[in-house]
Design a protein around this motif. Structure first.
Motif, PDB file in Angstrom:
ATOM      1  N   GLN A 136     -30.360 -40.147  24.198  1.00 45.06           N
ATOM      2  CA  GLN A 136     -29.787 -39.491  25.628  1.00 45.06           C
ATOM      3  C   GLN A 136     -29.411 -38.170  25.438  1.00 45.06           C
ATOM      4  N   TYR A 137     -29.378 -37.332  26.307  1.00 42.95           N
ATOM      5  CA  TYR A 137     -28.628 -36.011  26.311  1.00 42.95           C
ATOM      6  C   TYR A 137     -27.300 -36.130  25.436  1.00 42.95           C
ATOM      7  N   GLU A 138     -27.248 -35.343  24.397  1.00 45.40           N
ATOM      8  CA  GLU A 138     -26.509 -35.617  23.137  1.00 45.40           C
ATOM      9  C   GLU A 138     -25.098 -35.466  23.493  1.00 45.40           C
ATOM     10  N   SER A 139     -24.187 -36.532  23.037  1.00 48.18           N
ATOM     11  CA  SER A 139     -22.753 -36.303  23.220  1.00 48.18           C
ATOM     12  C   SER A 139     -21.753 -36.500  22.030  1.00 48.18           C
ATOM     13  N   PHE A 140     -20.844 -35.833  21.799  1.00 50.05           N
ATOM     14  CA  PHE A 140     -20.034 -35.713  20.526  1.00 50.05           C
ATOM     15  C   PHE A 140     -18.857 -36.466  20.799  1.00 50.05           C
ATOM     16  N   HIS A 141     -18.819 -37.512  21.581  1.00 49.15           N
ATOM     17  CA  HIS A 141     -17.783 -38.412  21.838  1.00 49.15           C
ATOM     18  C   HIS A 141     -18.254 -39.665  21.871  1.00 49.15           C
ATOM     19  N   ILE A 142     -17.338 -40.674  21.585  1.00 53.36           N
ATOM     20  CA  ILE A 142     -17.828 -42.017  21.530  1.00 53.36           C
ATOM     21  C   ILE A 142     -17.361 -42.418  22.840  1.00 53.36           C
ATOM     22  N   GLN A 143     -18.401 -43.405  23.570  1.00 55.20           N
ATOM     23  CA  GLN A 143     -18.017 -43.812  24.941  1.00 55.20           C
ATOM     24  C   GLN A 143     -17.628 -45.240  24.487  1.00 55.20           C
ATOM     25  N   LYS A 144     -16.202 -45.710  24.860  1.00 56.63           N
ATOM     26  CA  LYS A 144     -15.683 -47.040  24.244  1.00 56.63           C
ATOM     27  C   LYS A 144     -15.614 -47.914  25.541  1.00 56.63           C
ATOM     28  N   PHE A 145     -16.114 -49.123  25.331  1.00 55.66           N
ATOM     29  CA  PHE A 145     -15.890 -50.155  26.429  1.00 55.66           C
ATOM     30  C   PHE A 145     -15.082 -51.407  25.960  1.00 55.66           C
ATOM     31  N   MET A 146     -14.195 -51.770  26.552  1.00 54.99           N
ATOM     32  CA  MET A 146     -13.194 -53.302  26.136  1.00 54.99           C
ATOM     33  C   MET A 146     -13.397 -54.075  27.353  1.00 54.99           C
ATOM     34  N   ARG A 147     -13.032 -55.261  26.788  1.00 52.88           N
ATOM     35  CA  ARG A 147     -12.959 -56.443  28.034  1.00 52.88           C
ATOM     36  C   ARG A 147     -11.474 -56.443  28.472  1.00 52.88           C
ATOM     37  N   LEU A 148     -10.901 -55.154  29.241  1.00 57.13           N
ATOM     38  CA  LEU A 148      -9.755 -55.156  29.996  1.00 57.13           C
ATOM     39  C   LEU A 148     -10.018 -55.098  31.215  1.00 57.13           C
TER      40      LEU A 148
END
Length: 554
Positions: free
Chosen positions: A208-220
């Motif tokens: 994908q179009y480059e990102s320098f951050h982590i995309q974080k998903f949680m079951r909240l």
């Protein structure tokens, strides 16, 4: 290094013994190698003859001779494996299946622009070559290797075995070193991820179009403090979200911002005049090395300041490069009486509390955090290198020695912080302690401290100078290339509260003179009262009782 090589050798021996057990796998590997040999031989010969350049032809001829030797070895190996297969009663169908598997790419076509091959490399060796400045956790058996993915075949190592085994199905090959594994990488993106075995964690890599951050998903859920549950769908959350539903960091409130603006506007209005006055003092302190040891103190903490001065004088350590930012006239007079250079500006620091912080993050503590921001921002604007330190330190050696050592392996970083020791989520990934750090003057560091000045509302909102500073370290390292080095809690040169409370064996060794640290920082304490008790327990208290909580006249 020798120990790591021996461990790597033992691991390779285990891999070889496993292969002898699996005849089909041996056949797959051998056939893959043979396939690579014939393909390389053909392409290499064609390329060399096609261009007709003498030097190129010579190089290709040498490569072809090497490939012929490898091919002869592989033919002997295949013949040996076939003989073993006959003795074991393995049919030609099994051999045909193995042959097909040997030529199967490791990754499917749908991933071919992300991953065309993979290699493993020793974790400690990788971290030593590519020092990202973070405090490195110790390698464990279950976390001793780094997985590299290559988006193209020509990014993979030159080693024919790594190339063949890395791009085809089977066990992932191990490179001899991080340099070998990355010799053809023009770009290297490193992902640092949690290795907590209790966490059911997935890692997705998407082209994908480059990102320098982590995309974080949680079951909240959206409800704060409601814990993680498998019954909830995965939801995009902040990096500070925790499995108990709490947020480690929240945005400042509007009231925090407005309150800080009331302080910031007059500070900026008189900044040119303050810089002019400060520079006259700073020049005298900085000397030929353009370096200042900066401290900030109010009267409530003055006995810790005096104890630091007494401890340094007891060891004949010079304090000529110390510049104290006093936040009240009482501290100014005390410090000057014992030979410390002082800068005091009543308009800038006059509103700061004179009393000590009674507990960590109380109102006095939070206000004094802004004094810590002002003094370093001023020096950064004047283009000085500086070592900032809290007053709860003891010197055993002058720490400037290591930062001025141009031959030191990590001399080329911009900023250096003592490892706080608390590797909680809100301090990740640096866990920088804001009570002891060194800064080299440049455009990156100047802008960093100007940005910290503008984050005063975040400091007020989190009641922590440390959380705000680390958040900015993350962004400035990514966006501007700010090179940050953490002086690891597992080292011996810069101990502190973490060592006092958690590294009991180290403390015993220290009292036996097994270590020769530069400093000891009595961090990890909730109040000035506890700081003094702990300092007294380790024998670092030098101040006479009658000097405590006294003004110069008293």
């Amino acid at each position: 290094m020798l120990q790591r090589n021996m461990q790597l050798g033992e691991h390779n021996k285990k891999r070889k013994s496993k292969r002898l057990v699996s005849i089909p796998f041996l056949i797959s590997s051998a056939l893959a190698g043979a396939f690579g040999f014939y393909l390389g031989n053909n392409i290499g010969l064609h390329t060399g003859l096609h261009h007709g350049h003498q030097q190129c032809l010579s190089e290709k001829t040498s490569e072809i001779e090497n490939l012929k030797v490898e091919g002869n070895r592989l033919r002997r190996e295949i013949a040996s494996i076939r003989k073993m297969a006959e003795e074991k009663g393995i049919s030609d169908n099994v051999i045909d299946t193995a042959r097909k598997r040997a030529n199967t790419p490791r990754f499917p076509k749908g991933l071919s622009k992300i991953a065309s091959g993979s290699v493993l490399v020793d974790r400690d060796d990788f971290a030593s070559i590519f020092d990202m400045g973070v405090p490195l956790d110790k390698s464990l058996e279950e976390n001793s290797q780094v997985l590299l993915l290559y988006n193209r075949q020509n990014a993979m190592p030159k080693n024919q075995t790594l190339l063949n085994e890395g791009k085809l199905t089977g066990e992932i090959p191990i490179a001899k070193s991080a340099l070998e594994a990355t010799e053809n990488c023009d770009f290297l993106n490193v992902v640092l991820t949690n290795v907590n075995a209790k966490r059911a964690q997935c890692i997705a890599i998407m082209g994908q179009y480059e990102s320098f951050h982590i995309q974080k998903f949680m079951r909240l859920t959206e409800v704060v403090k409601e814990p993680l549950s498998r019954s909830n769908p995965l939801r995009l959350v902040s990096r500070g979200a925790q499995d108990n539903g709490r947020l480690s960091t929240k945005p400042p409130l509007k009231s925090h911002t407005l309150d800080y603006w009331r302080l910031l506007v007059p500070y900026l209005a008189k900044l040119p005049q303050v810089l002019e006055r400060l520079d006259l003092v700073a020049k005298e302190v900085a000397g030929s090395l353009n370096t200042i040891i900066v401290m900030v103190c109010n009267h409530g903490q003055s006995e810790l300041l005096l104890n630091f001065v007494c401890s340094a004088k007891a060891r004949n350590l010079s304090l000529k490069q110390v510049l104290l930012f006093a936040t009240d006239i009482e501290t100014k007079e005390l410090a000057e009486s014992i030979g410390i250079t002082v800068f005091f500006d009543d308009e800038t620091f006059g509103s700061m509390p004179k009393a000590p912080a009674y507990v960590y993050a109380d109102p006095n503590f939070t206000k004094m955090m802004m004094a810590k921001v002002y003094c370093v921002q001023l020096l950064a604007m004047l283009d000085y290198d500086f070592l900032f330190q809290d007053v709860d330190l003891i010197w055993f050696r002058n720490p400037l020695e290591i930062f001025h050592n141009t031959s030191h392996p990590w001399h080329n970083f911009d900023v250096y912080f003592q490892d706080d020791g608390n590797h909680a989520l809100f301090y990740s990934p640096y866990s920088a302690n804001t009570g002891f750090y060194y800064v080299r003057q440049n455009d990156r560091t100047r802008y960093f401290f100007n940005s910290l000045l503008l984050a005063g509302d975040l400091i007020a909102g989190t009641h922590s100078h440390q959380i705000a500073l680390i958040a900015l370290l993350n962004e400035h390292a990514s966006l501007y290339g700010l090179k940050t080095k953490i002086l690891s809690r597992d080292g011996d040169d810069f101990p502190g509260g973490y060592h006092y409370h958690n590294r009991k064996a180290w403390m015993r060794g220290f009292f036996k003179n097994e270590y020769d640290p530069y400093i000891f920082h009595m961090s990890w304490t909730s109040s000035k009262i506890n700081k003094r008790k702990f300092v007294e327990q380790v024998g670092f208290w030098y101040l006479n009782e009658r000097c405590i909580d006294k003004t110069l006249n008293e």
